[in-house]
Design a protein around this motif. Structure first.
Motif, PDB file in Angstrom:
ATOM      1  N   ASP A 220      -1.995   8.296  -3.072  1.00 15.02           N
ATOM      2  CA  ASP A 220      -1.135   7.228  -3.612  1.00 15.02           C
ATOM      3  C   ASP A 220       0.178   7.745  -4.176  1.00 15.02           C
ATOM      4  O   ASP A 220       1.207   7.072  -4.095  1.00 15.02           O
ATOM      5  CB  ASP A 220      -1.881   6.443  -4.714  1.00 15.02           C
ATOM      6  CG  ASP A 220      -2.672   5.284  -4.127  1.00 15.02           C
ATOM      7  OD1 ASP A 220      -2.714   5.184  -2.881  1.00 15.02           O
ATOM      8  OD2 ASP A 220      -3.236   4.488  -4.900  1.00 15.02           O
ATOM      9  N   ASN A 257       0.184  -2.277   0.786  1.00  9.36           N
ATOM     10  CA  ASN A 257       0.189  -1.444  -0.417  1.00  9.36           C
ATOM     11  C   ASN A 257       0.254  -2.258  -1.702  1.00  9.36           C
ATOM     12  O   ASN A 257       0.154  -1.703  -2.798  1.00  9.36           O
ATOM     13  CB  ASN A 257       1.366  -0.458  -0.381  1.00  9.36           C
ATOM     14  CG  ASN A 257       1.118   0.694   0.578  1.00  9.36           C
ATOM     15  OD1 ASN A 257      -0.015   0.964   0.955  1.00  9.36           O
ATOM     16  ND2 ASN A 257       2.168   1.372   0.993  1.00  9.36           N
ATOM     17  N   MET A 258       0.454  -3.565  -1.569  1.00 10.98           N
ATOM     18  CA  MET A 258       0.488  -4.422  -2.757  1.00 10.98           C
ATOM     19  C   MET A 258      -0.911  -4.868  -3.171  1.00 10.98           C
ATOM     20  O   MET A 258      -1.087  -5.491  -4.219  1.00 10.98           O
ATOM     21  CB  MET A 258       1.386  -5.646  -2.498  1.00 10.98           C
ATOM     22  CG  MET A 258       2.869  -5.285  -2.564  1.00 10.98           C
ATOM     23  SD  MET A 258       3.957  -6.406  -1.665  1.00 10.98           S
ATOM     24  CE  MET A 258       3.680  -7.926  -2.534  1.00 10.98           C
ATOM     25  N   ILE A 259      -1.902  -4.547  -2.370  1.00 12.59           N
ATOM     26  CA  ILE A 259      -3.285  -4.891  -2.729  1.00 12.59           C
ATOM     27  C   ILE A 259      -3.766  -3.912  -3.797  1.00 12.59           C
ATOM     28  O   ILE A 259      -3.517  -2.709  -3.709  1.00 12.59           O
ATOM     29  CB  ILE A 259      -4.193  -4.818  -1.484  1.00 12.59           C
ATOM     30  CG1 ILE A 259      -3.728  -5.842  -0.436  1.00 12.59           C
ATOM     31  CG2 ILE A 259      -5.648  -5.052  -1.850  1.00 12.59           C
ATOM     32  CD1 ILE A 259      -4.383  -5.680   0.926  1.00 12.59           C
ATOM     33  N   TYR A 260      -4.422  -4.414  -4.815  1.00  7.18           N
ATOM     34  CA  TYR A 260      -4.932  -3.550  -5.886  1.00  7.18           C
ATOM     35  C   TYR A 260      -5.786  -2.423  -5.325  1.00  7.18           C
ATOM     36  O   TYR A 260      -6.681  -2.656  -4.510  1.00  7.18           O
ATOM     37  CB  TYR A 260      -5.791  -4.357  -6.865  1.00  7.18           C
ATOM     38  CG  TYR A 260      -5.019  -5.016  -7.969  1.00  7.18           C
ATOM     39  CD1 TYR A 260      -4.413  -4.268  -8.971  1.00  7.18           C
ATOM     40  CD2 TYR A 260      -4.917  -6.403  -8.031  1.00  7.18           C
ATOM     41  CE1 TYR A 260      -3.704  -4.869  -9.996  1.00  7.18           C
ATOM     42  CE2 TYR A 260      -4.219  -7.026  -9.062  1.00  7.18           C
ATOM     43  CZ  TYR A 260      -3.606  -6.247 -10.038  1.00  7.18           C
ATOM     44  OH  TYR A 260      -2.915  -6.850 -11.052  1.00  7.18           O
ATOM     45  N   ASP A 264      -7.367   1.096  -9.797  1.00  7.98           N
ATOM     46  CA  ASP A 264      -6.243   0.610 -10.623  1.00  7.98           C
ATOM     47  C   ASP A 264      -6.755   0.226 -12.007  1.00  7.98           C
ATOM     48  O   ASP A 264      -7.705  -0.556 -12.138  1.00  7.98           O
ATOM     49  CB  ASP A 264      -5.588  -0.603  -9.953  1.00  7.98           C
ATOM     50  CG  ASP A 264      -4.227  -0.930 -10.553  1.00  7.98           C
ATOM     51  OD1 ASP A 264      -4.139  -1.027 -11.786  1.00  7.98           O
ATOM     52  OD2 ASP A 264      -3.263  -1.093  -9.787  1.00  7.98           O
ATOM     53  N   ASN A 310       3.457   1.806 -10.262  1.00  4.93           N
ATOM     54  CA  ASN A 310       2.532   2.387  -9.298  1.00  4.93           C
ATOM     55  C   ASN A 310       2.899   1.896  -7.901  1.00  4.93           C
ATOM     56  O   ASN A 310       3.899   1.192  -7.720  1.00  4.93           O
ATOM     57  CB  ASN A 310       1.078   2.021  -9.655  1.00  4.93           C
ATOM     58  CG  ASN A 310       0.897   0.515  -9.787  1.00  4.93           C
ATOM     59  OD1 ASN A 310       1.674  -0.268  -9.238  1.00  4.93           O
ATOM     60  ND2 ASN A 310      -0.118   0.086 -10.524  1.00  4.93           N
ATOM     61  N   ARG A 312       1.571  -0.303  -5.967  1.00  2.90           N
ATOM     62  CA  ARG A 312       1.544  -1.763  -5.832  1.00  2.90           C
ATOM     63  C   ARG A 312       2.863  -2.372  -6.331  1.00  2.90           C
ATOM     64  O   ARG A 312       3.509  -3.147  -5.642  1.00  2.90           O
ATOM     65  CB  ARG A 312       0.359  -2.308  -6.638  1.00  2.90           C
ATOM     66  CG  ARG A 312       0.410  -3.783  -6.956  1.00  2.90           C
ATOM     67  CD  ARG A 312      -0.722  -4.121  -7.944  1.00  2.90           C
ATOM     68  NE  ARG A 312      -0.449  -5.357  -8.666  1.00  2.90           N
ATOM     69  CZ  ARG A 312      -0.622  -6.567  -8.164  1.00  2.90           C
ATOM     70  NH1 ARG A 312      -1.045  -6.709  -6.925  1.00  2.90           N
ATOM     71  NH2 ARG A 312      -0.358  -7.630  -8.885  1.00  2.90           N
ATOM     72  N   LYS A 313       3.263  -1.967  -7.529  1.00  2.00           N
ATOM     73  CA  LYS A 313       4.473  -2.551  -8.112  1.00  2.00           C
ATOM     74  C   LYS A 313       5.722  -2.099  -7.351  1.00  2.00           C
ATOM     75  O   LYS A 313       6.641  -2.888  -7.117  1.00  2.00           O
ATOM     76  CB  LYS A 313       4.586  -2.149  -9.587  1.00  2.00           C
ATOM     77  CG  LYS A 313       5.724  -2.862 -10.283  1.00  2.00           C
ATOM     78  CD  LYS A 313       5.695  -2.662 -11.786  1.00  2.00           C
ATOM     79  CE  LYS A 313       6.831  -3.439 -12.446  1.00  2.00           C
ATOM     80  NZ  LYS A 313       6.882  -3.254 -13.885  1.00  2.00           N
ATOM     81  N   SER A 315       5.925  -1.319  -4.223  1.00  2.00           N
ATOM     82  CA  SER A 315       5.956  -2.022  -2.928  1.00  2.00           C
ATOM     83  C   SER A 315       6.456  -3.453  -3.098  1.00  2.00           C
ATOM     84  O   SER A 315       7.235  -3.956  -2.280  1.00  2.00           O
ATOM     85  CB  SER A 315       4.559  -2.031  -2.294  1.00  2.00           C
ATOM     86  OG  SER A 315       4.095  -0.712  -2.111  1.00  2.00           O
ATOM     87  N   LYS A 351      -8.650  -9.739  -3.644  1.00  3.50           N
ATOM     88  CA  LYS A 351      -7.489  -8.847  -3.789  1.00  3.50           C
ATOM     89  C   LYS A 351      -6.430  -9.146  -2.726  1.00  3.50           C
ATOM     90  O   LYS A 351      -5.226  -9.022  -2.979  1.00  3.50           O
ATOM     91  CB  LYS A 351      -7.927  -7.381  -3.683  1.00  3.50           C
ATOM     92  CG  LYS A 351      -8.729  -6.893  -4.879  1.00  3.50           C
ATOM     93  CD  LYS A 351      -9.049  -5.424  -4.687  1.00  3.50           C
ATOM     94  CE  LYS A 351     -10.134  -4.958  -5.634  1.00  3.50           C
ATOM     95  NZ  LYS A 351     -10.643  -3.639  -5.310  1.00  3.50           N
ATOM     96  N   ALA A 355      -2.621 -10.337  -3.582  1.00  6.57           N
ATOM     97  CA  ALA A 355      -1.436  -9.642  -3.053  1.00  6.57           C
ATOM     98  C   ALA A 355      -0.496 -10.619  -2.349  1.00  6.57           C
ATOM     99  O   ALA A 355       0.730 -10.484  -2.416  1.00  6.57           O
ATOM    100  CB  ALA A 355      -1.866  -8.526  -2.097  1.00  6.57           C
TER     101      ALA A 355
END
Length: 847
Positions: A220, A257-260, A264, A310, A312-313, A315, A351, A355
């Motif tokens: 990641d 990549n926005m999926i938890y 996390d 991270n 997710r954020k 992306s 999830k 997203a």
């Protein structure tokens, strides 16, 4: 020979080399320079001689910069011939000494280090010095100007010397088995595109392919560094078209990549019930923004509810940027993926659904043109998700609705839009009282955003809004309580004087019942009385009271005395704590001072002249003078804001120390560090103007001192912020208005930049004052403005409408005076230099 880690210079050798270098560079030395040079060349035969030179450059703090720099330049020349034959341990020692010096305080040392770094990269390649990549990234990410300049210098020198070699080295390392190396490679490319984007242009296709591949890295941290590239690319302002063909591949990667991630930490936090007390580490440090006059305070940009940066954020932020650059062009690729994820059923797919909602929020602004026709359907889809069984879906739905709030409010004008606005409003209020902390936070933040957009539209629902907010106030833990304060403060800013309404018709009873303040104030006052003066939980409450005082105006009078007195007490305690914390019984924290000064400003703005009796019975004047001289810029910033506010409403209480206040304020405008303290200068400048209008001729001793500070600011307007330029133009005009005989002889030195600045200011009473100064100066010295007449005409034409009839007539007289003065076609020549819209605007003055 000793290993590199243990290598230490011998004192005798160190002193001898320093002595030779000093003689070599000293113009007054009688020693034979060629003999010294030969001596140094002989020493070069020793294997660790270059170590000595690196040590002198990096660590000989007691020696002059010239000696250290001479050691560095000799080292650079030696390395060109000897580097490849040196032992690895000596190579490593020299490299380890160079890296900390990239951010050396002296720029000559930094520059010399940058040159040596470029030689080492040229000879040893970047692949042999991964620590350099890490050091460059760290330096450029720091806020220290020396580190940033040093890294830029080293990087540009290394690139100019061996760009192809540098890139080749990066591409060779790009698929390294070590995740840390792959991450550094991505960071290096990000660095390059930020500082020298032109070097990468020929390689962009390969780079896009590589970043797309690494964006899917199993590590990641590597994927996150790759994701940062898309932000860096657009900030580098390279052609957008280059990326267009890659969008169909990039957009799904970002969405994926926005999926938890399973690990996390938000997934654990999301289960926290409201009954669980906050831990100290849950309370993020908060920073109060000092009051700034003349423009809005910068928006708090943390409108995502994910606190940790991270993958997710990052992306989601990249998708936001893409949507703002490409707009609706990304929708054909994006919407099918979003719809597929939204329609995924079953608990295991939550999830994916979450997203998809995040993605809708990320593109809400950039793609609004394409989304707007479907807005009511999107909002109708999101509202039920506020009640979803999964807390993170409830929370992200709050955020996404807030991203559409501007457009939801725009549609209030028709029946369906009004009904949808009511559903969103009530949906968010319901979630504010959610039992889950994460949802409470998201709902409260989203509601504050909706409040800003809806403003007076909230007035009919004030009672129910206040009831929900005060219920939240009663049950929230400390962390979320701060957000409630913000929502209450934002509500006060939004509805203003409406909060004063004492009675509202009751639907069920014939009588009228008191509301609003009875709901709002008792819990806040109870909390105010509960918190001790040293408790940092006072900060958000002080900010909240500031907004309420400004909104209620005279309606705040009933609460004013204890609030005013407590602010005075807190500032006094803090000023004592600064010199003697034991006697004060508290540790000094300037934020208490800043918050209290800003609340006093809010009281002055809200109560107007009603604050006079409170000021008269206090020692605020002398305390404020001390704050205006504080060494902390944010304390001075808030102090000068309060000075200006007091000058407007009760100048008589500043009278005794007027010259002191003016002297200190003028000093803020004449500092070599003006760019670093521009907000202080801005408020000081505005305060001088407010004092001038009230004190009139009494300010004459300081007028020319201030004018001499303002003129350079106006002449360098492109380098400074808009607010300071506007306030400088207004204050200069106010000084000219009250003392035209002092200012007008110097008109020709500043008329042109001053008129340009005046033409940028929106219509208001402050602009009126500035133009009164313009008219007064022209009357006193008509020839002073002749060379800038075209600019003056543009400034006059910048008015939409001069509401003061008296000023309108004065401006007419000025224009007619010049028309009569300029004969033989000179006036027509001036008019011909003006743009048609400017001429049209001037016609209302009958010229």
């Amino acid at each position: 020979m000793a290993t590199s880690v243990a290598w230490q210079p011998q004192e005798q050798g160190f002193n001898e080399i320093c002595r030779l270098l000093e003689q070599q560079i000293s113009p007054s030395s009688t020693a034979d320079k060629s003999q010294i040079w030969q001596q140094l060349q002989q020493y070069s035969q020793f294997p660790d001689f270059n170590n000595y030179l690196a040590f002198i450059l990096a660590r000989a703090e007691g020696k002059s910069v010239e000696i250290r720099q001479a050691a560095g330049l000799l080292l650079k020349n030696n390395l060109r011939t000897a580097y490849k034959s040196m032992s690895p341990s000596n190579q490593q020692y020299i490299k380890s000494e160079l890296l900390p010096c990239l951010g050396a305080a002296d720029r000559h040392i930094r520059s010399t280090v940058g040159t040596i770094v470029s030689v080492v990269v040229q000879l040893g390649g970047i692949a042999g010095w991964l620590e350099l990549l890490q050091a460059l990234v760290t330096c450029l990410d720091s806020n220290d100007i020396n580190h940033m300049e040093g890294a830029m210098d080293a990087l540009s020198k290394a690139l100019f010397v061996s760009m192809d070699q540098y890139l080749q080295g990066l591409f060779l390392l790009s698929n390294d088995p070590s995740a840390e190396v792959r991450k550094l490679v991505c960071a290096a490319f990000n660095l390059l595109i930020e500082v020298r984007p032109s070097f990468l242009e020929p390689h962009l296709r390969n780079l896009f392919e590589y970043m797309l591949q690494v964006n899917k890295d199993t590590d990641d941290d590597v994927a996150l560094e790759a994701c940062e590239f898309w932000h860096s690319y657009f900030e580098a302002q390279l052609p957008h078209e280059n990326l267009k063909e890659f969008l169909p591949r990039l957009v799904p990667v970002l969405l994926s990549n926005m999926i938890y991630a399973d690990d996390d930490e938000s997934l654990v936090e999301a289960e926290e019930d409201e009954s669980l007390p906050d831990r100290d580490q849950d309370l993020k440090p908060r920073f109060h923004s000092s009051r700034l006059h003349g423009s809005e305070n910068p928006e708090d940009d943390d409108d995502d509810i994910v606190n940790v940066w991270n993958l997710r954020k990052c992306s989601a932020a990249a998708l936001d940027v893409l949507s703002n650059v490409f707009g609706d062009e990304i929708l054909p690729t994006l919407m099918p993926v979003i719809q597929a994820k939204l329609s995924a059923s079953g608990d295991e797919a939550w999830k994916d659904r979450e997203a998809a909602v995040l993605a809708l929020g990320a593109i809400a602004e950039g793609c609004i043109k394409g989304l707007y026709p479907h807005l009511s359907e999107i909002v109708a889809f999101l509202i039920p998700l506020l009640d979803d069984k999964f807390p993170l879906i409830r929370s992200i739905s709050c955020w996404t609705l807030s991203r559409f709030s501007k457009f939801i409010v725009q549609d209030i004008g028709h029946q369906n839009g009004r009904e949808q606005f009511e559903k969103v409003l009530m949906g968010l209020l319901k979630r504010i009282l959610d039992t889950n902390k994460r949802v409470q936070e998201a709902a409260c933040s989203a509601f504050a955003t909706l409040e800003e957009e809806a403003a007076e539209e909230l007035a009919p629902r004030l009672e129910i809004i206040l009831q929900h907010l005060m219920m939240a106030f009663g049950k929230y833990q400390r962390r979320n309580l701060r957000i409630v304060y913000d929502a209450i403060g934002t509500l006060a800013d939004a509805v203003g004087f409406e909060l004063n309404q004492k009675y509202v018709a009751n639907n069920y009873l014939d009588d009228m019942q008191p509301v609003y303040l009875d709901i709002l104030m008792p819990p806040l006052i109870a909390k105010w009385q509960l918190l001790p003066n040293s408790d940092k939980d006072l900060f958000p409450l002080l900010e909240c009271f500031t907004s309420i005082a400004q909104a209620l105006g005279a309606g705040f009078t009933q609460f004013a005395q204890p609030v005013f007195q407590r602010c005075i007490n807190i500032i006094q305690t803090q000023q004592l704590a600064k010199v003697d914390s034991v006697a004060a019984g508290a540790q000094y924290d300037k934020e208490f001072v800043v918050c209290c000064l800003d609340l006093l400003s809010g009281l002055a703005e809200g109560l107007g002249s009603g604050i006079e009796s409170l000021v008269a019975q206090s020692n605020l004047r002398d305390m404020l003078l001390q704050c205006c001289m504080d060494d902390a810029s944010d304390v001075r910033q808030s102090a000068f804001a309060l000075l200006g506010d007091l000058a407007r409403v009760c100048p008589v209480h500043l009278q005794a120390r007027l010259s002191d206040f003016l002297d200190i304020a003028a000093k803020q405008l004449n500092t070599p560090k003006l760019k670093e303290t521009v907000s202080v200068a801005n408020n000081a400048c505005w305060a001088i103007g407010e004092l001038a209008v009230k004190a009139r001729q009494e300010i004459s001793p300081i007028v020319m001192t201030v004018v001499l500070c303002l003129v350079p600011i106006l002449k360098h307007s492109e380098e400074l912020n808009k607010s300071l330029i506007e306030n400088s133009a207004i204050t200069l005009g106010r000084l000219a208005w009250v003392c035209p005989e002092l200012v007008s002889p110097h008109m020709e030195h500043f008329m042109q930049p001053w008129c340009i600045a005046l033409s940028m200011i929106r219509d208001d009473t402050e602009k009126e004052d500035a133009f009164r100064g313009l008219c007064a100066m022209v009357k006193a010295n008509p020839s002073g403005a002749l060379s800038s007449l075209v600019f003056m005409c543009r400034a006059i034409a910048s008015w939409h409408e001069i509401r003061s009839e008296e000023l309108h007539n004065e401006v007419c007289q000025v224009l007619h005076g010049y028309k009569q003065m300029l004969r033989n076609g000179a006036w027509d020549q001036c008019m011909s230099a003006l743009e048609p819209p400017v001429k049209d605007k001037l016609s209302k003055y009958q010229v």
